[in-house]
Design a protein around this motif. Structure first.
Motif, PDB file in Angstrom:
ATOM      1  N   ASN A  32       0.849  -1.180   0.000  1.00  0.00           N
ATOM      2  CA  ASN A  32       0.000   0.000   0.000  1.00  0.00           C
ATOM      3  C   ASN A  32       0.888   1.234   0.000  1.00  0.00           C
ATOM      4  O   ASN A  32       1.530   1.528   1.003  1.00  0.00           O
ATOM      5  N   PHE A  33       0.931   1.931  -1.118  1.00  0.00           N
ATOM      6  CA  PHE A  33       1.752   3.133  -1.238  1.00  0.00           C
ATOM      7  C   PHE A  33       0.941   4.350  -0.829  1.00  0.00           C
ATOM      8  O   PHE A  33      -0.206   4.505  -1.236  1.00  0.00           O
ATOM      9  N   THR A  34       1.561   5.205  -0.019  1.00  0.00           N
ATOM     10  CA  THR A  34       0.945   6.433   0.473  1.00  0.00           C
ATOM     11  C   THR A  34       1.668   7.624  -0.131  1.00  0.00           C
ATOM     12  O   THR A  34       2.895   7.717  -0.022  1.00  0.00           O
ATOM     13  N   PRO A  35       0.941   8.563  -0.762  1.00  0.00           N
ATOM     14  CA  PRO A  35       1.609   9.762  -1.268  1.00  0.00           C
ATOM     15  C   PRO A  35       2.102  10.617  -0.099  1.00  0.00           C
ATOM     16  O   PRO A  35       1.386  10.805   0.882  1.00  0.00           O
ATOM     17  N   VAL A  36       3.355  11.097  -0.192  1.00  0.00           N
ATOM     18  CA  VAL A  36       3.898  11.917   0.896  1.00  0.00           C
ATOM     19  C   VAL A  36       4.182  13.355   0.482  1.00  0.00           C
ATOM     20  O   VAL A  36       4.113  14.252   1.313  1.00  0.00           O
ATOM     21  N   CYS A  37       4.529  13.585  -0.794  1.00  0.00           N
ATOM     22  CA  CYS A  37       4.801  14.947  -1.257  1.00  0.00           C
ATOM     23  C   CYS A  37       5.019  14.916  -2.756  1.00  0.00           C
ATOM     24  O   CYS A  37       5.081  13.847  -3.358  1.00  0.00           O
ATOM     25  N   SER A  38       5.192  16.092  -3.344  1.00  0.00           N
ATOM     26  CA  SER A  38       5.558  16.140  -4.761  1.00  0.00           C
ATOM     27  C   SER A  38       7.078  16.009  -4.866  1.00  0.00           C
ATOM     28  O   SER A  38       7.808  16.313  -3.920  1.00  0.00           O
ATOM     29  N   VAL A  39       7.536  15.562  -6.015  1.00  0.00           N
ATOM     30  CA  VAL A  39       8.971  15.422  -6.266  1.00  0.00           C
ATOM     31  C   VAL A  39       9.679  16.748  -6.023  1.00  0.00           C
ATOM     32  O   VAL A  39      10.754  16.794  -5.421  1.00  0.00           O
ATOM     33  N   ASP A  40       9.071  17.849  -6.458  1.00  0.00           N
ATOM     34  CA  ASP A  40       9.695  19.170  -6.344  1.00  0.00           C
ATOM     35  C   ASP A  40       9.837  19.665  -4.907  1.00  0.00           C
ATOM     36  O   ASP A  40      10.554  20.633  -4.668  1.00  0.00           O
ATOM     37  N   GLU A  41       9.163  19.027  -3.965  1.00  0.00           N
ATOM     38  CA  GLU A  41       9.261  19.443  -2.569  1.00  0.00           C
ATOM     39  C   GLU A  41      10.508  18.897  -1.867  1.00  0.00           C
ATOM     40  O   GLU A  41      10.779  19.255  -0.725  1.00  0.00           O
ATOM     41  N   ILE A  42      11.251  18.025  -2.547  1.00  0.00           N
ATOM     42  CA  ILE A  42      12.506  17.510  -1.993  1.00  0.00           C
ATOM     43  C   ILE A  42      13.633  17.963  -2.906  1.00  0.00           C
ATOM     44  O   ILE A  42      13.726  17.524  -4.047  1.00  0.00           O
ATOM     45  N   LEU A  43      14.466  18.836  -2.407  1.00  0.00           N
ATOM     46  CA  LEU A  43      15.615  19.288  -3.192  1.00  0.00           C
ATOM     47  C   LEU A  43      16.596  18.137  -3.361  1.00  0.00           C
ATOM     48  O   LEU A  43      16.715  17.276  -2.481  1.00  0.00           O
ATOM     49  N   PRO A  44      17.328  18.092  -4.476  1.00  0.00           N
ATOM     50  CA  PRO A  44      18.321  17.022  -4.655  1.00  0.00           C
ATOM     51  C   PRO A  44      19.313  16.983  -3.487  1.00  0.00           C
ATOM     52  O   PRO A  44      19.740  18.013  -2.972  1.00  0.00           O
ATOM     53  N   ASN A  45      19.619  15.756  -3.054  1.00  0.00           N
ATOM     54  CA  ASN A  45      20.575  15.479  -1.978  1.00  0.00           C
ATOM     55  C   ASN A  45      20.143  16.028  -0.630  1.00  0.00           C
ATOM     56  O   ASN A  45      20.969  16.444   0.186  1.00  0.00           O
ATOM     57  N   THR A  46      18.824  16.009  -0.391  1.00  0.00           N
ATOM     58  CA  THR A  46      18.257  16.360   0.913  1.00  0.00           C
ATOM     59  C   THR A  46      17.147  15.366   1.244  1.00  0.00           C
ATOM     60  O   THR A  46      16.769  14.537   0.427  1.00  0.00           O
ATOM     61  N   GLY A  47      16.619  15.505   2.456  1.00  0.00           N
ATOM     62  CA  GLY A  47      15.524  14.653   2.891  1.00  0.00           C
ATOM     63  C   GLY A  47      14.408  15.465   3.500  1.00  0.00           C
ATOM     64  O   GLY A  47      14.580  16.636   3.844  1.00  0.00           O
ATOM     65  N   VAL A  48      13.234  14.833   3.609  1.00  0.00           N
ATOM     66  CA  VAL A  48      12.083  15.426   4.283  1.00  0.00           C
ATOM     67  C   VAL A  48      11.495  14.381   5.221  1.00  0.00           C
ATOM     68  O   VAL A  48      11.667  13.183   5.027  1.00  0.00           O
ATOM     69  N   ALA A  49      10.806  14.865   6.226  1.00  0.00           N
ATOM     70  CA  ALA A  49      10.121  13.968   7.158  1.00  0.00           C
ATOM     71  C   ALA A  49       8.658  13.845   6.753  1.00  0.00           C
ATOM     72  O   ALA A  49       8.059  14.800   6.265  1.00  0.00           O
ATOM     73  N   ALA A  50       8.117  12.652   6.954  1.00  0.00           N
ATOM     74  CA  ALA A  50       6.704  12.404   6.658  1.00  0.00           C
ATOM     75  C   ALA A  50       6.170  11.406   7.675  1.00  0.00           C
ATOM     76  O   ALA A  50       6.933  10.691   8.322  1.00  0.00           O
ATOM     77  N   ARG A  51       4.844  11.387   7.810  1.00  0.00           N
ATOM     78  CA  ARG A  51       4.194  10.346   8.617  1.00  0.00           C
ATOM     79  C   ARG A  51       3.413   9.460   7.667  1.00  0.00           C
ATOM     80  O   ARG A  51       2.579   9.945   6.914  1.00  0.00           O
ATOM     81  N   VAL A  52       3.720   8.186   7.713  1.00  0.00           N
ATOM     82  CA  VAL A  52       3.036   7.205   6.881  1.00  0.00           C
ATOM     83  C   VAL A  52       2.412   6.187   7.818  1.00  0.00           C
ATOM     84  O   VAL A  52       3.120   5.498   8.550  1.00  0.00           O
ATOM     85  N   ASP A  53       1.103   6.146   7.828  1.00  0.00           N
ATOM     86  CA  ASP A  53       0.373   5.234   8.723  1.00  0.00           C
ATOM     87  C   ASP A  53       0.860   5.360  10.167  1.00  0.00           C
ATOM     88  O   ASP A  53       1.069   4.367  10.863  1.00  0.00           O
ATOM     89  N   GLY A  54       1.113   6.595  10.609  1.00  0.00           N
ATOM     90  CA  GLY A  54       1.520   6.855  11.985  1.00  0.00           C
ATOM     91  C   GLY A  54       2.997   6.651  12.274  1.00  0.00           C
ATOM     92  O   GLY A  54       3.448   6.852  13.392  1.00  0.00           O
TER      93      GLY A  54
END
Length: 109
Positions: free
Chosen positions: A4-26
């Protein structure tokens, strides 16, 4: 069994060579963009400190491995497997990532 894949953000919201935090199913997940088009996801909780910070670590290479260095204790986590190189008992889970229609999707391991 299908994932089950959950959308977390758009590709453009993550700059190359960086990370973002997300909550997936808690669950706290760190999603990384390596270069222009490679994406990885691992647990965001640093097992040594218990803080949700791995998404803010520095991405680099140790040999052939693409890793993130924890911003707190500098342990290195393999982005493909979640293995902690300095202390394998502190490894985290790696999660499946897909990109569809410009969106980054994550499926928990």
């Amino acid at each position: 069994m299908s994932q089950n894949f959950t959308p977390v953000c758009s590709v453009d919201e993550i700059l190359p060579n960086t990370g973002v935090a997300a909550r997936v199913d808690g669950r706290h997940v760190a999603v990384f963009r390596v270069g222009a088009d490679r994406f990885h996801a691992i647990d965001n909780i640093d097992p040594r400190s218990g803080a949700s910070v791995l998404s803010r670590g520095l991405i680099g290479n140790l040999g052939e491995r693409v890793v993130v260095a924890s911003p707190l204790y500098k342990n290195h986590f393999d982005l493909s497997t979640g293995e902690c190189l300095e202390a394998p008992e502190q490894s985290v889970r790696a999660h499946a990532v897909q990109v569809q229609s410009g969106r980054v999707l994550v499926a928990l391991a």
